[in-house]
Scaffold this active site. Structure first.
Site, PDB file in Angstrom:
ATOM      1  N   LEU A  53       0.818  -1.084  -0.051  1.00 16.26           N
ATOM      2  CA  LEU A  53      -0.283   0.102   0.059  1.00 16.26           C
ATOM      3  C   LEU A  53       0.867   1.292   0.087  1.00 16.26           C
ATOM      4  O   LEU A  53       0.370   2.198  -0.195  1.00 16.26           O
ATOM      5  CB  LEU A  53      -0.880   0.039   1.116  1.00 16.26           C
ATOM      6  CG  LEU A  53      -2.135  -1.090   1.316  1.00 16.26           C
ATOM      7  CD1 LEU A  53      -2.573  -0.996   2.572  1.00 16.26           C
ATOM      8  CD2 LEU A  53      -2.951  -0.848   0.141  1.00 16.26           C
ATOM      9  N   ASN A  73      -4.725   7.138   5.627  1.00 18.29           N
ATOM     10  CA  ASN A  73      -5.061   6.125   5.898  1.00 18.29           C
ATOM     11  C   ASN A  73      -4.724   6.281   7.509  1.00 18.29           C
ATOM     12  O   ASN A  73      -3.641   6.293   7.951  1.00 18.29           O
ATOM     13  CB  ASN A  73      -4.454   4.744   5.552  1.00 18.29           C
ATOM     14  CG  ASN A  73      -4.765   3.298   6.204  1.00 18.29           C
ATOM     15  OD1 ASN A  73      -5.273   3.465   7.126  1.00 18.29           O
ATOM     16  ND2 ASN A  73      -4.048   2.423   5.793  1.00 18.29           N
ATOM     17  N   GLY A 105      -0.344  15.132  30.994  1.00 16.83           N
ATOM     18  CA  GLY A 105       0.776  15.472  31.843  1.00 16.83           C
ATOM     19  C   GLY A 105       0.626  14.568  33.245  1.00 16.83           C
ATOM     20  O   GLY A 105       0.217  13.391  33.186  1.00 16.83           O
ATOM     21  N   VAL A 144       0.743  14.508  38.036  1.00 14.41           N
ATOM     22  CA  VAL A 144       0.476  15.123  39.361  1.00 14.41           C
ATOM     23  C   VAL A 144       1.717  14.648  40.192  1.00 14.41           C
ATOM     24  O   VAL A 144       1.813  13.299  40.181  1.00 14.41           O
ATOM     25  CB  VAL A 144      -0.815  14.884  39.848  1.00 14.41           C
ATOM     26  CG1 VAL A 144      -1.095  15.753  41.080  1.00 14.41           C
ATOM     27  CG2 VAL A 144      -1.892  15.140  39.105  1.00 14.41           C
ATOM     28  N   LYS A 180       0.150  20.048  39.590  1.00 14.68           N
ATOM     29  CA  LYS A 180      -0.093  19.404  38.124  1.00 14.68           C
ATOM     30  C   LYS A 180       0.446  19.958  37.297  1.00 14.68           C
ATOM     31  O   LYS A 180       0.505  21.350  37.047  1.00 14.68           O
ATOM     32  CB  LYS A 180      -1.632  19.379  38.187  1.00 14.68           C
ATOM     33  CG  LYS A 180      -2.450  18.849  36.991  1.00 14.68           C
ATOM     34  CD  LYS A 180      -3.688  19.063  36.824  1.00 14.68           C
ATOM     35  CE  LYS A 180      -4.265  18.641  35.380  1.00 14.68           C
ATOM     36  NZ  LYS A 180      -5.906  18.676  35.361  1.00 14.68           N
ATOM     37  N   ASP A 238     -17.008  15.910  35.270  1.00 11.83           N
ATOM     38  CA  ASP A 238     -16.441  14.743  35.361  1.00 11.83           C
ATOM     39  C   ASP A 238     -16.319  14.110  36.723  1.00 11.83           C
ATOM     40  O   ASP A 238     -14.994  13.970  37.313  1.00 11.83           O
ATOM     41  CB  ASP A 238     -14.925  15.132  35.026  1.00 11.83           C
ATOM     42  CG  ASP A 238     -13.893  13.749  34.555  1.00 11.83           C
ATOM     43  OD1 ASP A 238     -14.641  13.018  34.253  1.00 11.83           O
ATOM     44  OD2 ASP A 238     -12.758  14.004  34.524  1.00 11.83           O
TER      45      ASP A 238
END
Length: 921
Positions: free
Chosen positions: A176, A215, A606, A608, A623, A719
C-alpha cells in the site's frame, strides 16, 4: 502494517513471492481468504463416504486422515496446533504452539499449556461470524512470521484498496506504500511490530489504481496468557475527507497551526475505541456474542433493537406515574439548539397532577412513593454484573476522561470560519456538513479563500456585496449560485457575519450556507435567513470557547503566570502563609521553590506530583501539563478554563489554588495535597468493593454540597467519578480535576413558598429557596465513559443536569461496586446509557430510598431529572438524605469503614516518603 525492507509502488502481486510466503496452497473461502478461521469446524473434516455401521458408535462421523492433515496445516498458519480426540480422532480445538516452535499433538500437551491458550479463539465458526459482523476495515497478520503476512482481510479492506483477496492474503501490507508515504512514520510502525506494541498514526497509502488516500492505521498485538505474541490486527480508516492532511504542518506567522482544530488526536481516540471491539472478538468471540445479547435484550427477552442514534423520548419503563419531578423547561437554560426540540416538556407527570388534585403536596408524594410494595419493580431478580475485563488497557481507557469534540465541532450545519487577519482571508475551520455539501476534502479547502465555490453562473454583483461586507466588517445575507467539486450547481443562501473579540475588533468571519435547489423569493427566504443567522450566533458563541488563533504562543499561557491571591476562607492557613512568605521576598513562585517527593498520578496531558515547598515542611500537589500535547490535543482552552475555575474556588470541599507558573515545556498548578488519596482506591480496598449505606450517604452529601457551590459559580463540573474525589486527613472530600469543566455565567434566583401565609409556611418548614445554575448550555463531547449523561452522547446540548446524572452513577458504584451501564467497548457503554433500563441487583441489600434516588437521578430526559427544577435543594430534600445536618456537614464525623482510610501508623507519614528524584518532567 509494514515490516523490514520496503517495496515501492502499489501494483500487482508476484506469484513467486506468494509461493515463498505460503509454501503451499491452502483452501480459500467464497471471497478467496484462507480458511484460517475454521480449523475446528466439523464440516471441514467430515467425509461423504459412508462408514461401516457396525464399527461406528451412534452419531459418530469418521474423518479421513488427509482432512486432519489439512486442518493441522491451517492451524499452523496461525501458530497453533490442532488438537484431536484420543478415541475418535475428531478435531477438538487448537492450542498455542510451544515457544520452541515444535508442533506437538494434543496428547503431548499438558494442562498448563492448554490453559495458556485459553485466550485464543477455539471455536472458529464463532470467530468467523463475529469478525464478519464488523463494519470496520481491518486485516489480521501472523506475528510469528518475520514478514507478518496477512492471514485475513475484511471485505471493507478490499473495497477500500481495490485489491482482490488473492493479491492480499499472504502478503505484507507494504504494497500500500508509495512515493508519498512518510518513511519516518513507517519506521514507527516497524518499531511497534518489533516491540509487539500498539501503534496509531496517519499515513499516506495508495489504492490499486494509484489513487492516494490518508489511512488512519491502528495496530494492536494479540498475545496469549503467557505474553507470547501471536497476531497483529491492523485497522484502517480512510480519513481523506476529514483530516487536514499535510496542512497539519502549515503554521501562521505566529507559529501556531493555521487550522483552528487539530483533527489527528480526535480521529485517533475514535480509532483506539473501535479496535478494542476487534480485539475482543479475536480473543473471545463467544463472550462477545453473549454480552451483546445480554446488552441488547431485556430479561423478558424483549429486544431493544434501537441503534445508538435512535434515542427514545422515554424509556419503556418511564411512564409519567413513575416519575416525581417537575418537568417544566426552564427559560434560563439557553441551549444551543442544533437538533430539533423533542416536543413540549412542560406537562407535569400524571402522578404529580393526581396527587395535587387530592390536596397532597410535594412532601406527601415523596412519602407515598417510599411505601414498600409487595413486588418492587426496581429490584432485579438476577445479579447482572457487567463482564469483567482482562484487558488492562481497556480498564484504564474506560475510567479516564475523554474529550472527543468541542461545541463548535458538534454544530451540524454547513459553515466555515475565515481569518481576515491572514492574507486573502483563508478558511481556518470547515464543518463536516460543509464538506459533505461541497464534496471537497478538508485538506483541499483549509488555507483557501471561499471563492473556489464560484462558477460561470455565479452573479458577480452578489459576490461584490460579500466583498463589501468584508471590507466594512458588516453582516450580509445573499443568494447566489455555487458549485460543488464535481461541478454540480446549487443555490446557496449565504450569511456572512463578523465575530468580534472582547475589544470589539473583528477576529473571524463566519460563513453559513443553506443549500437549495432553486432561487427563492425574498418573502419565502425569510425563514431561511432566520435559520442561518441563528446558526451564526451559535457558532460565534462556540468559537469563543477556543483561544484566539492569532495569539502568540507565549500569550496562550500568560494567565498561568499571574500571581494567585488568597481567597477569604483560606488566607490564614499555614500553607498560604508559607506561600505568602516567598512572595513577600520579591520572588515569583516557580519550579525552583519546590522539592519533588513522589508522583501521584498521570494522564494524557501531564502528571501530578507531591512536592514540598522548600524549607517549610508544607506539602502540595503540583499538576504539570505538557504545552505541546495541549496544543496537539485541542486542550489549550481547557487548561485556561481550569486555571480560571480554580481561582474562583473558596470552599472546604473544593481545592485551593496557591500558585501557577510555567516552564519552557509545561504549565503548573499548585493545589492542596490530600493524603487520603482517591475515593476510588478507598472503594477498591474494601472487602466487597462497596461501602455501607451510611458511608455512601456521607460522601454523596458532601458531593452534593460541592456541586451546589460550583453551579452557583456558573461551573458545570462534567467529570464526577471516584477518581476525582480526594480525601483529606480528616476524611472529608475535595473534588479535583477541572480540565473538562465548563465556566459560564450564573443566574441566582429565589423561590418563595407556595403557601401565602408566611408564618404558617415557616412553621411547616417552607422557607424561601435560593437556587442558582449556569445560564448557558454547552455541547462539548467530554466526560468519563461510564459517567457521561445521555444528552452529551446525543449532542442535544447539556446543562448542569449532567452533574446530577453523574451523581446517580456515583451512588450506584459506591453501593454495588460497579457502574450500571458499563459495556465491553465504549460503543456498547454508550448504547447502554441511551437504551438500557436501570436495574438494581437483589444480591446486595440497598434501601428503597437509595434506589429511588438513583432512579430519579438517572432519568434520561434532563428536564425531568431530579435537580432540574430546584437544583441541589431537590436532592437535599430526598428521604435518602434524611438526618443530614446540611449547614454543619463539615463538622460531621466521617463514618467508620471496614478498611479504614488510614492505618494505625502515624498519619503524617502516609504518602510522605522522601524521594531524591528531582526530574519531574
Amino acid at each position: 502494517m509494514a515490516s523490514k525492507g520496503t517495496e515501492g509502488g502499489h501494483g500487482g502481486v508476484e506469484r513467486k513471492e506468494q509461493q515463498q510466503q505460503r509454501g503451499y496452497q491452502l483452501p480459500r473461502d467464497s471471497r478467496g481468504s484462507l480458511e484460517v478461521f475454521n480449523p475446528s469446524s466439523a464440516s471441514s473434516f467430515r467425509t461423504a463416504a459412508a462408514a461401516p455401521k457396525s464399527a461406528s458408535p451412534f452419531l459418530a462421523i469418521p474423518d479421513r486422515e488427509e482432512d486432519n492433515v489439512v486442518a493441522q496445516q491451517r492451524a499452523a498458519e496461525w501458530g497453533l496446533v490442532l488438537q484431536t480426540d484420543h478415541h475418535t480422532g475428531l478435531p477438538q480445538g487448537v492450542s498455542a504452539r510451544p515457544s520452541s516452535g515444535s508442533a506437538r499433538t494434543s496428547s503431548e500437551d499438558n494442562p498448563q499449556q492448554q490453559q495458556s491458550a485459553a485466550a485464543i479463539p477455539r471455536v472458529s465458526e464463532e470467530l468467523r461470524a463475529a469478525l464478519s459482523a464488523f463494519q470496520q476495515t481491518f486485516v489480521v497478520s501472523d506475528a510469528t512470521h518475520p514478514n507478518h503476512p496477512i492471514m485475513y482481510a475484511s471485505a471493507g479492506f478490499f473495497n477500500m484498496t481495490g485489491y482482490t483477496s488473492k493479491e492480499v492474503v499472504g502478503r505484507n501490507c507494504r504494497f500500500l506504500q508509495g512515493s508519498g508515504t512518510d518513511p519516518h512514520e513507517i519506521d514507527k510502525i516497524r518499531q511497534s511490530l518489533a516491540n509487539g506494541s500498539n501503534y496509531c498514526g496517519r499515513i499516506l497509502n495508495y489504492k490499486k489504481d494509484g489513487t492516494p488516500f490518508w489511512n488512519l492505521l491502528t495496530i494492536a498485538p494479540i498475545k496469549d496468557e503467557d505474553g507470547r505474541l501471536l497476531k497483529f490486527i491492523g485497522m484502517q480508516v480512510e480519513v481523506s475527507k476529514y483530516t487536514e492532511g499535510k496542512k497539519d504542518t502549515v503554521v501562521r506567522p505566529n507559529g501556531l497551526s493555521e487550522s483552528l482544530i487539530k483533527y489527528d488526536a480526535r480521529q485517533k481516540d475514535h480509532a483506539r475505541s473501535s479496535v478494542s471491539e476487534l480485539l475482543l472478538a479475536l480473543k473471545n468471540p463467544r463472550s462477545l456474542s453473549e454480552s451483546s445479547n445480554n446488552t441488547l435484550k431485556r430479561k423478558s427477552q424483549e429486544s431493544l433493537s434501537m441503534s445508538m442514534t435512535e434515542v427514545p423520548s422515554k424509556r419503556s419503563s418511564e411512564s409519567g406515574s413513575r416519575r416525581n419531578s417537575r418537568s417544566g423547561t426552564r427559560s434560563s437554560l439557553q441551549k444551543i439548539n442544533e437538533v430539533p426540540d423533542q416536543g413540549n416538556r412542560t406537562r407535569k407527570s400524571g402522578l404529580r397532577a393526581f396527587m395535587g388534585f387530592l390536596g397532597m403536596g410535594h412532601g406527601s408524594v415523596e412519602k407515598n412513593m417510599l411505601k414498600p410494595r409487595d413486588e418492587d419493580p426496581l429490584i432485579d431478580s438476577d445479579d447482572e454484573r457487567p463482564e469483567s475485563f482482562e484487558d488492562e488497557f481497556r480498564r484504564k481507557e474506560m475510567r479516564r476522561g475523554i474529550d472527543l469534540a468541542t461545541t463548535l465541532e458538534r454544530i451540524e450545519k454547513n459553515f466555515v470560519i475565515t481569518d481576515p487577519r491572514l492574507p486573502d482571508n483563508p478558511i481556518i475551520f470547515a464543518s463536516d456538513s460543509f464538506l459533505q455539501l461541497t464534496e471537497y476534502n478538508r485538506e483541499e479547502i483549509l488555507g483557501r479563500n471561499c471563492r473556489f465555490l464560484q462558477g460561470p453562473e455565479t452573479d458577480r454583483a452578489t459576490v461584490r456585496k460579500i466583498r463589501d461586507a468584508i471590507d466594512n466588517q458588516a453582516e450580509v445575507t445573499v443568494q447566489l449560485i455555487n458549485y460543488t467539486k464535481s461541478g454540480k450547481k446549487f443555490w446557496n443562501l449565504f450569511h456572512l457575519q463578523p465575530m468580534r473579540d472582547q475589544k470589539g475588533d473583528v477576529q473571524y468571519f463566519i460563513g453559513v450556507q443553506l443549500d437549495g435547489t432553486e432561487h427563492v423569493q425574498d418573502d419565502a427566504a425569510k425563514e431561511g435567513v432566520v435559520l442561518v443567522k441563528k446558526t451564526a450566533d451559535n457558532i460565534d458563541e462556540a468559537a469563543k470557547e477556543l483561544p484566539d488563533a492569532n495569539l502568540r504562543p507565549e500569550d496562550l499561557w500568560a494567565n498561568h503566570s499571574k500571581v494567585v491571591l488568597p481567597n477569604p476562607h483560606m488566607k490564614d492557613t499555614a500553607s498560604w502563609r508559607a506561600i505568602q512568605k516567598v512572595l513577600e521576598s520579591g520572588e515569583s513562585i516557580g519550579l525552583k521553590h519546590f522539592r519533588p517527593v513522589k508522583p501521584l498520578g498521570s494522564g494524557d496531558t501531564g502528571s501530578v506530583h507531591l512536592v514540598e515547598l522548600l524549607n517549610t515542611g508544607e506539602y502540595f500537589a503540583m499538576k504539570a501539563m505538557d504545552k505541546s500535547i495541549m496544543l496537539n490535543r485541542n486542550k489549550v482552552h481547557r487548561a485556561t478554563a481550569e486555571r480560571q475555575i480554580l481561582d474562583l474556588l473558596d470552599h472546604p470541599f473544593l481545592p485551593t489554588l496557591y500558585a501557577s507558573f510555567q516552564t519552557k515545556t509545561h504549565i503548573c498548578l499548585i493545589t492542596d495535597y490530600c493524603p487520603g488519596g482517591e475515593l476510588f482506591v478507598l472503594l477498591d480496598n474494601q472487602p466487597l468493593k462497596v461501602l455501607h449505606e451510611d458511608a455512601v450517604r456521607f460522601y454523596a452529601a458532601e458531593v452534593v454540597v460541592a456541586l451546589e457551590y460550583l453551579h452557583c459559580q456558573g461551573i458545570i463540573y462534567r467529570d464526577l467519578k471516584p477518581e476525582n474525589i480526594l480525601l483529606h486527613r480528616d476524611g472529608h472530600i475535595s473534588l479535583t480535576d477541572f480540565d473538562l469543566s465548563c465556566l459560564t455565567s450564573c443566574r441566582p434566583q429565589v423561590f418563595l413558598p407556595e403557601d401565602a401565609d408566611e408564618k404558617k409556611g415557616r412553621k411547616n418548614g417552607s422557607y424561601p429557596i435560593f437556587f442558582a445554575e449556569p445560564m448557558r448550555a454547552s455541547n462539548s463531547f467530554v466526560g468519563t465513559e461510564e459517567y457521561i449523561a445521555p444528552e452529551i452522547i446525543t449532542g442535544a446540548g447539556h446543562t448542569s443536569a449532567v452533574d446530577w446524572w453523574a451523581l446517580g452513577i456515583l451512588l450506584y458504584e459506591m453501593l454495588y461496586g460497579y457502574t450500571p451501564f458499563r459495556g465491553k467497548t465504549r460503543q456498547r457503554t454508550f448504547a447502554n446509557i441511551l437504551h438500557k433500563d436501570i436495574r438494581f441487583p437483589a444480591s446486595i441489600s440497598v434501601s428503597l430510598a437509595a434506589r429511588q434516588l438513583m432512579y430519579r437521578l438517572l432519568h434520561r430526559d434532563p428536564a425531568n431529572r431530579l435537580g432540574s427544577y430546584e437544583g441541589a435543594n431537590e436532592i437535599k430534600g430526598h428521604p435518602f438524605f434524611r438526618g443530614i445536618n446540611w449547614p454543619l456537614i463539615r463538622a460531621t464525623a466521617p463514618p467508620k469503614l471496614e478498611i479504614p482510610l488510614f492505618s494505625k501508623d502515624d498519619m503524617e507519614k502516609k504518602g510522605l516518603v522522601t524521594n531524591n528524584r528531582t526530574d519531574m518532567f
